[in-house]
Design an enzyme around this catalytic site. Structure first.
Site, PDB file in Angstrom:
ATOM      1  N   GLU A 128       0.950  -1.120  -0.360  1.00 38.81           N
ATOM      2  CA  GLU A 128       0.604   0.165  -0.158  1.00 38.81           C
ATOM      3  C   GLU A 128       0.710   1.026  -0.180  1.00 38.81           C
ATOM      4  O   GLU A 128       0.297   2.520  -0.980  1.00 38.81           O
ATOM      5  CB  GLU A 128      -1.221  -0.338   1.303  1.00 38.81           C
ATOM      6  CG  GLU A 128      -1.713  -1.247   1.366  1.00 38.81           C
ATOM      7  CD  GLU A 128      -2.685  -1.186   0.142  1.00 38.81           C
ATOM      8  OE1 GLU A 128      -2.349  -1.073  -1.562  1.00 38.81           O
ATOM      9  OE2 GLU A 128      -3.899  -0.637   0.383  1.00 38.81           O
ATOM     10  N   THR A 181      -5.332   6.701  -5.732  1.00 35.70           N
ATOM     11  CA  THR A 181      -5.310   6.665  -4.455  1.00 35.70           C
ATOM     12  C   THR A 181      -4.427   8.411  -4.247  1.00 35.70           C
ATOM     13  O   THR A 181      -4.872   8.780  -2.567  1.00 35.70           O
ATOM     14  CB  THR A 181      -4.727   5.633  -3.466  1.00 35.70           C
ATOM     15  OG1 THR A 181      -5.899   4.418  -3.845  1.00 35.70           O
ATOM     16  CG2 THR A 181      -4.974   6.005  -2.047  1.00 35.70           C
TER      17      THR A 181
HETATM   18  N1  HSE Z   1      -8.137   5.223   3.106  1.00 36.66           N
HETATM   19  C1  HSE Z   1      -8.030   4.802   1.368  1.00 36.66           C
HETATM   20  C2  HSE Z   1      -8.012   5.979   1.587  1.00 36.66           C
HETATM   21  C3  HSE Z   1      -8.631   3.330   1.523  1.00 36.66           C
HETATM   22  O1  HSE Z   1      -9.069   6.691   1.486  1.00 36.66           O
HETATM   23  O2  HSE Z   1      -7.048   7.038   0.592  1.00 36.66           O
HETATM   24  C4  HSE Z   1      -7.683   3.630   0.303  1.00 36.66           C
HETATM   25  O3  HSE Z   1      -8.403   2.484  -0.722  1.00 36.66           O
END
Ligand code: HSE
Length: 307
Positions: A128, A181
């Site tokens: 991530e 993201t």
């Molecule tokens: N919590 C993260 C965001 C999840 O909202 O940026 C990304 O899938």
């Protein structure tokens, strides 16, 4: 065992009021992977189908998560990884999380489970970090544990599995645009007011209570996001109409899936989830945006071996 084939579920992160801490695994949407042991030390991505993504180990989320695993393992060999992507990158349903968790979950199985599930969450978070610049755990934790999970704390990492009401179904619509993201995190404000915080943690507590007591009305009342959705929804065409139509069709609540552009809704029962899917599709058909829709029950087991 020398080789394993697995299903890696898509996930919905944030779930409206739980930015970076709440997530849930889906049952009918996910990738497939094959992982096999090799005598040569290292992680080798030997096949990647379905999406145009890097295959170099240090540029691939499964590769990076796998390297984090190997660095703490006393295993002398390595692993080959084949990835069959069904989840589109940048769709907001945990595409990177599916690959990174799948790699480390399978490696752990092949070595006789030397690591705990929480430790696998830590390795997957490196994927991530590569994908979004931030090692968030709200997609990887539900992919590994199944069901709903809460990241109670990041330091130290403390993952809490949350009960899943039996009749809960998710509908997810993916308008065919890509939102990275990393980009959708850059536009967020970094401070919130006490007033906003009070509203948000009231809803987060309400949602957790509703999930444990299987109180569908409370779940619905709590699916509200005062902080992130007002900003990110601007990037998603038709968001407000999709939300209004979903609620009118009977959804308990509706919000952005992860960092978008996918939009999720929860419903009580599959029949309502199907009505919600139709209502969502009608909105995008009207404004002429291509889309995919998924209706899924909640996946309570996480990643699983398939034949
Ligand atoms: N919590 C993260 C965001 C999840 O909202 O940026 C990304 O899938």
């Amino acid at each position: 065992m020398e080789e394993i084939k697995i299903f890696c579920p898509a996930t919905i992160a944030n779930i409206s009021c739980g930015f970076d801490v709440l997530g849930v695994a889906l049952d009918s949407v996910g990738d497939e992977m094959v992982i096999r042991k090799t005598s040569k030390k290292g992680i080798f991505i030997t096949k990647l189908e379905g999406q145009d993504l890097p295959m170099e180990t240090d540029r691939n989320v499964a590769g990076v998560a796998g390297l984090a695993f190997l660095a703490e393992s006393d295993y002398e060999g390595g692993f080959e990884i084949e990835i069959y992507k069904k989840i589109k990158a940048g769709s907001g349903i945990g595409s990177s999380a599916a690959s990174s968790t799948g790699a480390v979950w399978a490696m752990n199985e092949l070595l006789g489970r030397p690591f705990s599930t929480s430790k696998l969450v830590e390795f997957s978070m490196e994927g991530e970090r590569l994908a979004s610049g931030v090692a968030h755990a709200d997609n990887v934790a539900p992919a590994l544990f199944g069901g709903f999970t809460l990241v109670r704390s990041y330091a130290p990492l403390d993952i809490v599995p949350i009960n899943c009401p039996a009749e809960l179904f998710a509908t997810v619509i993916h308008p065919q645009i890509e939102i990275k993201t990393s980009d959708s995190r850059k536009i967020l404000k970094t401070n919130i007011t006490l007033k906003e915080g009070i509203k948000q943690w009231g809803n987060l507590g309400g949602l957790i209570a509703g999930l444990f007591t299987e109180d569908y009305d409370l779940i619905g009342r709590s699916l509200v996001d005062h902080i992130v959705e007002p900003i990110r929804s601007i990037l998603i065409p038709g968001f407000n109409d999709v939300k209004t139509s979903s609620l009118a069709a009977g959804a308990l609540g509706c919000g952005i899936s992860g960092s978008g552009p996918s939009i999720f809704a929860f419903s009580r029962g599959e029949a309502t989830a199907e009505k919600v899917a139709q209502a969502m599709k009608d909105v995008y058909q009207k404004i002429g945006i291509d889309h995919d829709v998924h209706i899924s029950k909640i996946n309570t087991e996480g990643i699983r071996e398939i034949k």
